[in-house]
Write an enzyme that holds these catalytic residues in place. Structure first.
Site, PDB file in Angstrom:
ATOM      1  CG  ASP A 199       7.792  -7.096   1.169  1.00  0.00           C
ATOM      2  OD1 ASP A 199       6.561  -6.910   1.212  1.00  0.00           O
ATOM      3  OD2 ASP A 199       8.350  -7.646   0.210  1.00  0.00           O
TER       4      ASP A 199
ATOM      5  CE1 TYR B 254      -0.635  -3.764  -2.428  1.00  0.00           C
ATOM      6  CE2 TYR B 254      -1.269  -5.583  -1.006  1.00  0.00           C
ATOM      7  CZ  TYR B 254      -0.631  -5.118  -2.135  1.00  0.00           C
ATOM      8  OH  TYR B 254       0.011  -6.008  -2.971  1.00  0.00           O
TER       9      TYR B 254
END
Ligand SMILES: NC(=O)c1ccc[n+]([C@@H]2O[C@H](COP(=O)([O-])OP(=O)(O)OC[C@H]3O[C@@H](n4cnc5c(N)ncnc54)[C@H](O)[C@@H]3O)[C@@H](O)[C@H]2O)c1
Ligand SMILES: O=P(O)(O)OC[C@H]1O[C@H](O[C@H]2[C@H](O)[C@@H](O)[C@@H](O)O[C@@H]2CO)[C@H](O)[C@@H](O)[C@@H]1O
Ligand SMILES: [Mn+2]
Length: 441
Positions: free
Chosen positions: A170, A264
């Site tokens: 997600d 990330y």
């Protein structure tokens, strides 16, 4: 209209009540006849389940609800398994984060040595879920968002290549929701995107509106200044660590201004910064245990005590409606374009065909049809080759029960400075994970 039977594996998850509210909210487009929760921790699941029973009774009493720790009961007569298990729960996440940090290395749930340790714990139990599903409901699909998704996906590609499992994350959805806000749009569904990479490791190359107008310039000028920080934020990311992650995208973006990055990537491109800004004594796991976990379980206990949700707010996790998008794409052949983690198989021409990549796919009744990405630039290719080798070595290590392969995997991670440090971290992780990892030779 056909009604579906769904089992949520990892029923005791902090996300379960919000997802159940979301399923109720989306009932008209995805009608459910049976909803079951399955977990291997009876006590933890019971709290979530008893509150969920009340939520369902109040909102959609026609759904037959039950919960169990028995695999046969859970997996019999189901159309979809929605899996969000966390093997070792937050206690192990805390160690995944704190052990590398002791050695000056990124301590994160899915990136670096912590993600590798979590991968070694998760492969067996996710394979077990597939086997239960195939034994008791051979026509069902498993929609997996258990982490670490990259390693889990590589393991399922290798160990259960013909199984009906779809791996999804997600994170791009969360970022696209922020992009829509930056652009003043109502929903991320107004965006048409091209994206490629690995899970938690990718880049947007195109973002257009439905008329085909290029939205990248406006987004880039925002990201250059503020990263993905948006006014008002969102209800799921109130903790300071998330704000820092969205802001740091500003620097990640500078490493390749032709694309927009996944947040990330900061763990791989700025590991020194991440370590300097981490508190070795209080990591994200502590933040979650003191925040989301405490809140969700306290709320559920209140609902159970008073036997109703009167005066208690249980948030609808509307963001998780991507799971319904995925289920309806399979159920009704909607051909929705979604980012999934799939075998590359030539989609990225100049990249390992056996790598599990995160790319746009058209999702049909028979599964995903990946779109062609073409050639990728040397910078991304180099980073991805290194990271994919790490993920493959972890799966090798798990299959072969090899200490050496796991040491190689940690050594190769861009977050780790040397083989010496890799070995120190590995030896401590190994002790902490006894009983979860296979016995390594
Ligand atoms: N892919 C994504 O984008 C995404 C987004 C959010 C969360 N997640 C993942 O969802 C999972 C759940 O997250 P959470 O924070 O709610 O964790 P949580 O610890 O609250 O819940 C996980 C549940 O899984 C159960 N469990 C562990 N091993 C199991 C097994 N072998 N069989 C059945 N149940 C088992 C635990 O008992 C626990 O109740 C994690 O893997 C997390 O990383 C993924
Ligand atoms: O630290 P946590 O447990 O809060 O989150 C870790 C997860 O982070 C990502 O999921 C985010 C998602 O990006 C966001 O849009 C929103 O829905 O919240 C999610 C959870 O915070 C990531 O994709 C997951 O894989 C991680 O588990
Ligand atoms: Mn994810």
């Amino acid at each position: 209209m056909k009604k579906f039977s769904v089992v949520i594996a990892g029923g005791g998850s902090t996300f379960t009540p919000g997802i159940i509210m979301m399923l109720i909210e989306n009932y008209d487009r995805f009608p459910i006849r049976k909803l079951k929760l399955y977990d291997n921790d009876k006590e933890r699941q019971e709290i979530i389940a008893k509150a969920s029973e009340i939520l369902i009774k109040e909102n959609k009493p026609e759904i037959e609800f039950s919960y169990t720790t028995d695999p046969q009961e859970a997996f019999t007569d189901v159309d979809f398994v929605m899996a969000h298990i966390r093997v070792g729960k937050y206690a192990m996440r805390e160690l995944d984060e704190k052990i590398p940090l002791k050695y000056g290395v990124v301590g994160q749930e899915t990136c670096g040595p912590g993600g590798i340790a979590y991968g070694m714990r998760s492969i067996g139990p996710v394979i077990e879920l597939i086997d239960y599903m195939e034994k008791y409901s051979p026509n069902a699909w498993l929609l997996n968002y258990s982490n670490p998704a990259a390693i889990v996906a590589e393991a399922t590609r290798r160990l259960r290549p013909n199984s009906k499992i779809l791996n999804i994350c997600d994170m791009p959805i969360g970022i696209e929701t922020r992009m829509a806000k930056i652009l003043g749009l109502n929903s991320r569904k107004e965006l048409d995107v091209m994206y490629y990479g690995l899970n938690h490791f990718g880049w947007w190359t195109e973002i257009r509106d439905k008329e085909g107008n290029d939205l990248m310039p406006k987004l880039k000028s925002h990201v250059e200044k503020y990263g993905y920080v948006v006014e008002g934020g969102d209800s799921q990311h109130v903790d300071p660590s998330w704000n820092d992650t969205f802001l740091k995208a500003r620097d990640v973006y500078k490493t390749d201004p032709d694309t927009l990055p996944n947040t990330y990537l900061k763990y791989y491109l700025f590991p020194d910064y991440v370590v300097q800004h981490s508190n070795k004594e209080y990591t994200r796991a502590n933040e979650v245990m003191d925040g989301r976990e405490k809140y969700v379980f306290e709320t559920c206990k209140k609902v159970i005590e008073q036997g109703s949700t009167k005066g208690i707010h249980v948030e609808i996790d509307e963001h998780a409606s991507y799971i319904v998008d995925l289920a309806t794409a399979i159920a009704y052949n909607t051909k929705e374009k979604m980012l999934l983690i799939v075998p590359n198989n030539g989609a990225i021409i100049n990249f390992d065909p056996t790598a599990m990549v995160e790319i746009p796919c058209i999702v049909e009744k028979t599964g995903p049809r990946p779109l062609v990405i073409g050639e990728i630039p040397r910078f991304q290719k180099g980073l991805m080759e290194q990271q994919v080798a790490v993920e493959k070595l972890v799966v090798d290590a798990w299959i072969e029960k090899s200490y050496h392969k796991l040491w190689q995997a940690i050594t190769l991670s861009k977050t780790v400075p040397s083989a010496t440090v890799a070995k120190q971290i590995l030896d401590e992780l190994l002790e902490a994970n006894r009983g979860y990892w296979p016995e390594l030779k």
